[in-house]
Design a protein around this motif. Structure first.
Motif, PDB file in Angstrom:
ATOM      1  N   UNK A  56       0.866  -1.176   0.000  1.00  0.00           N
ATOM      2  CA  UNK A  56       0.000   0.000   0.000  1.00  0.00           C
ATOM      3  C   UNK A  56       0.899   1.222   0.000  1.00  0.00           C
ATOM      4  N   UNK A  57       0.310   2.365  -0.285  1.00  0.00           N
ATOM      5  CA  UNK A  57       1.091   3.602  -0.251  1.00  0.00           C
ATOM      6  C   UNK A  57       1.145   4.195   1.150  1.00  0.00           C
ATOM      7  N   UNK A  58       0.071   3.957   1.915  1.00  0.00           N
ATOM      8  CA  UNK A  58       0.028   4.495   3.280  1.00  0.00           C
ATOM      9  C   UNK A  58      -0.638   3.494   4.209  1.00  0.00           C
ATOM     10  N   UNK A  59       0.044   3.163   5.291  1.00  0.00           N
ATOM     11  CA  UNK A  59      -0.470   2.265   6.326  1.00  0.00           C
ATOM     12  C   UNK A  59      -0.646   3.083   7.602  1.00  0.00           C
ATOM     13  N   UNK A  60      -1.881   3.104   8.134  1.00  0.00           N
ATOM     14  CA  UNK A  60      -2.189   3.966   9.267  1.00  0.00           C
ATOM     15  C   UNK A  60      -2.612   3.166  10.500  1.00  0.00           C
ATOM     16  N   UNK A  61      -2.125   3.592  11.654  1.00  0.00           N
ATOM     17  CA  UNK A  61      -2.631   3.075  12.918  1.00  0.00           C
ATOM     18  C   UNK A  61      -3.952   3.774  13.197  1.00  0.00           C
ATOM     19  N   UNK A  62      -5.002   3.001  13.435  1.00  0.00           N
ATOM     20  CA  UNK A  62      -6.346   3.556  13.538  1.00  0.00           C
ATOM     21  C   UNK A  62      -6.791   3.689  14.992  1.00  0.00           C
ATOM     22  N   UNK A  63      -6.889   4.940  15.466  1.00  0.00           N
ATOM     23  CA  UNK A  63      -7.372   5.240  16.817  1.00  0.00           C
ATOM     24  C   UNK A  63      -6.572   4.523  17.889  1.00  0.00           C
ATOM     25  N   UNK A  64      -5.274   4.575  17.763  1.00  0.00           N
ATOM     26  CA  UNK A  64      -4.374   3.953  18.745  1.00  0.00           C
ATOM     27  C   UNK A  64      -4.219   4.883  19.945  1.00  0.00           C
ATOM     28  N   UNK A  65      -4.306   4.328  21.149  1.00  0.00           N
ATOM     29  CA  UNK A  65      -4.256   5.128  22.364  1.00  0.00           C
ATOM     30  C   UNK A  65      -2.840   5.639  22.652  1.00  0.00           C
ATOM     31  N   UNK A  66      -2.769   6.637  23.510  1.00  0.00           N
ATOM     32  CA  UNK A  66      -1.478   7.159  23.940  1.00  0.00           C
ATOM     33  C   UNK A  66      -0.652   6.060  24.590  1.00  0.00           C
ATOM     34  N   UNK A  67      -1.301   5.206  25.366  1.00  0.00           N
ATOM     35  CA  UNK A  67      -0.586   4.139  26.064  1.00  0.00           C
ATOM     36  C   UNK A  67       0.109   3.197  25.088  1.00  0.00           C
ATOM     37  N   UNK A  68      -0.590   2.793  24.042  1.00  0.00           N
ATOM     38  CA  UNK A  68       0.017   1.897  23.057  1.00  0.00           C
ATOM     39  C   UNK A  68       1.086   2.609  22.239  1.00  0.00           C
ATOM     40  N   UNK A  69       0.852   3.867  21.935  1.00  0.00           N
ATOM     41  CA  UNK A  69       1.870   4.620  21.215  1.00  0.00           C
ATOM     42  C   UNK A  69       3.138   4.756  22.048  1.00  0.00           C
ATOM     43  N   UNK A  70       2.956   5.042  23.324  1.00  0.00           N
ATOM     44  CA  UNK A  70       4.108   5.229  24.203  1.00  0.00           C
ATOM     45  C   UNK A  70       4.902   3.935  24.364  1.00  0.00           C
ATOM     46  N   UNK A  71       4.220   2.801  24.413  1.00  0.00           N
ATOM     47  CA  UNK A  71       4.900   1.508  24.543  1.00  0.00           C
ATOM     48  C   UNK A  71       5.784   1.235  23.331  1.00  0.00           C
ATOM     49  N   UNK A  72       5.356   1.684  22.158  1.00  0.00           N
ATOM     50  CA  UNK A  72       6.219   1.634  20.984  1.00  0.00           C
ATOM     51  C   UNK A  72       6.137   0.397  20.120  1.00  0.00           C
ATOM     52  N   UNK A  73       5.543  -0.702  20.597  1.00  0.00           N
ATOM     53  CA  UNK A  73       5.538  -1.940  19.822  1.00  0.00           C
ATOM     54  C   UNK A  73       4.759  -1.796  18.527  1.00  0.00           C
ATOM     55  N   UNK A  98      -4.633  11.770  21.724  1.00  0.00           N
ATOM     56  CA  UNK A  98      -3.863  10.703  21.077  1.00  0.00           C
ATOM     57  C   UNK A  98      -3.196  11.210  19.806  1.00  0.00           C
ATOM     58  N   UNK A  99      -3.932  11.995  19.021  1.00  0.00           N
ATOM     59  CA  UNK A  99      -3.359  12.563  17.802  1.00  0.00           C
ATOM     60  C   UNK A  99      -2.248  13.550  18.146  1.00  0.00           C
ATOM     61  N   UNK A 100      -2.469  14.326  19.183  1.00  0.00           N
ATOM     62  CA  UNK A 100      -1.457  15.294  19.616  1.00  0.00           C
ATOM     63  C   UNK A 100      -0.174  14.570  20.020  1.00  0.00           C
ATOM     64  N   UNK A 101      -0.313  13.488  20.783  1.00  0.00           N
ATOM     65  CA  UNK A 101       0.865  12.736  21.209  1.00  0.00           C
ATOM     66  C   UNK A 101       1.551  12.065  20.015  1.00  0.00           C
ATOM     67  N   UNK A 102       0.753  11.541  19.090  1.00  0.00           N
ATOM     68  CA  UNK A 102       1.321  10.885  17.902  1.00  0.00           C
ATOM     69  C   UNK A 102       2.214  11.845  17.127  1.00  0.00           C
ATOM     70  N   UNK A 103       1.792  13.095  17.023  1.00  0.00           N
ATOM     71  CA  UNK A 103       2.595  14.081  16.316  1.00  0.00           C
ATOM     72  C   UNK A 103       3.896  14.375  17.058  1.00  0.00           C
ATOM     73  N   UNK A 104       3.821  14.375  18.373  1.00  0.00           N
ATOM     74  CA  UNK A 104       5.008  14.665  19.176  1.00  0.00           C
ATOM     75  C   UNK A 104       6.093  13.606  18.998  1.00  0.00           C
ATOM     76  N   UNK A 105       5.709  12.395  18.619  1.00  0.00           N
ATOM     77  CA  UNK A 105       6.676  11.317  18.442  1.00  0.00           C
ATOM     78  C   UNK A 105       7.595  11.543  17.242  1.00  0.00           C
ATOM     79  N   UNK A 106       7.095  12.249  16.245  1.00  0.00           N
ATOM     80  CA  UNK A 106       7.922  12.565  15.082  1.00  0.00           C
ATOM     81  C   UNK A 106       8.242  11.385  14.185  1.00  0.00           C
TER      82      UNK A 106
END
Length: 239
Positions: A56-73, A98-106
């Motif tokens: 695919x051209x773009x693969x997106x994580x759909x409505x992933x929580x801050x907790x899962x984003x922070x864990x990194x897996x 969650x979107x705000x935190x996702x952006x902060x990850x870079x």
């Protein structure tokens, strides 16, 4: 699920003629738990199989929580998919903190988030950060589910919160509310607007409205000012 299969059957034979995006994160019938790394890998492969393609051209994580984003897996899984050539880019789809935190990850190439005349939180909360990071922005619900078509309160519908907001905001949407709504969203820092329809004839109308470009700045200012005056703290981005 059904959408992926239909797309695969309809256009996979001309794969190089279009950009193909999909989302992952929830089991949707697969064994395991939402956001489990092994399930996520299986979900990516299942999507490719259903789409009848190898990438695919773009693969997106759909409505992933801050907790899962922070864990990194989960991020590592989609980064690995990119390294393996299963996707060109990776993105986050979601709203609010969650979107705000996702952006902060870079780490993401795109943000898909709700943005429309009845859902303006992202305009102040996340779109400026996305612009600063120079990533693509996909506006979901860009016409606010066209809730103006309902004369009575549509209680059990996807757009019900927007109808309630519309009643309080009292916007003057002009002779063509769809055009006003779509061009308002296009006036924000977005690059793609997802406008769904069950009527193929409506697509040409959407294209015609979008071709006119962003809504005039003075009209955008009126709609933004009214939002700031009326919007309640509970009027957060709808996921």
């Amino acid at each position: 699920v059904d959408s992926e299969e239909k797309i695969g059957k309809a256009v996979s034979h001309r794969r190089d003629d279009y950009y193909l995006f999909t989302k992952v994160g929830h089991t949707s019938g697969l064994p395991g738990e939402d956001w489990d790394p092994e399930m996520l890998r299986a979900s990516i492969d299942r999507s490719l199989e259903r789409l009848n393609t190898d990438r695919v051209d773009l693969l997106q994580l759909h409505s992933c929580s801050v907790e899962h984003l922070r864990a990194g897996e989960v991020i590592e899984v989609i980064q690995q998919a990119r390294r393996e050539g299963k996707t060109r880019y990776i993105g986050y789809s979601g709203d609010r903190d969650s979107a705000e935190f996702a952006l902060e990850l870079g780490v993401f190439d795109t943000l898909q988030t709700s943005c429309n005349i009845f859902d303006q939180q992202s305009i102040d909360l996340t779109l400026p950060a996305a612009r600063k990071a120079n990533i693509g922005v996909i506006a979901k619900r860009p016409i606010g589910n066209a809730v103006w078509v309902h004369e009575a309160e549509p209680v059990d519908t996807y757009g019900h919160p927007y109808w309630l907001r519309m009643m309080q905001l009292g916007f003057d949407l002009g002779e063509d509310p769809l055009e006003t709504a779509l061009r308002f969203t296009l006036a924000q820092d977005v690059h793609v607007a997802i406008v769904g329809t069950a009527n193929p004839a409506r697509i040409q109308g959407n294209v015609a409205a979008a071709t006119k470009g962003a809504l005039a700045p003075d009209l955008v200012s009126v709609l933004r000012k009214r939002w700031r005056e009326i919007a309640e703290p509970s009027w957060v981005g709808q996921t």
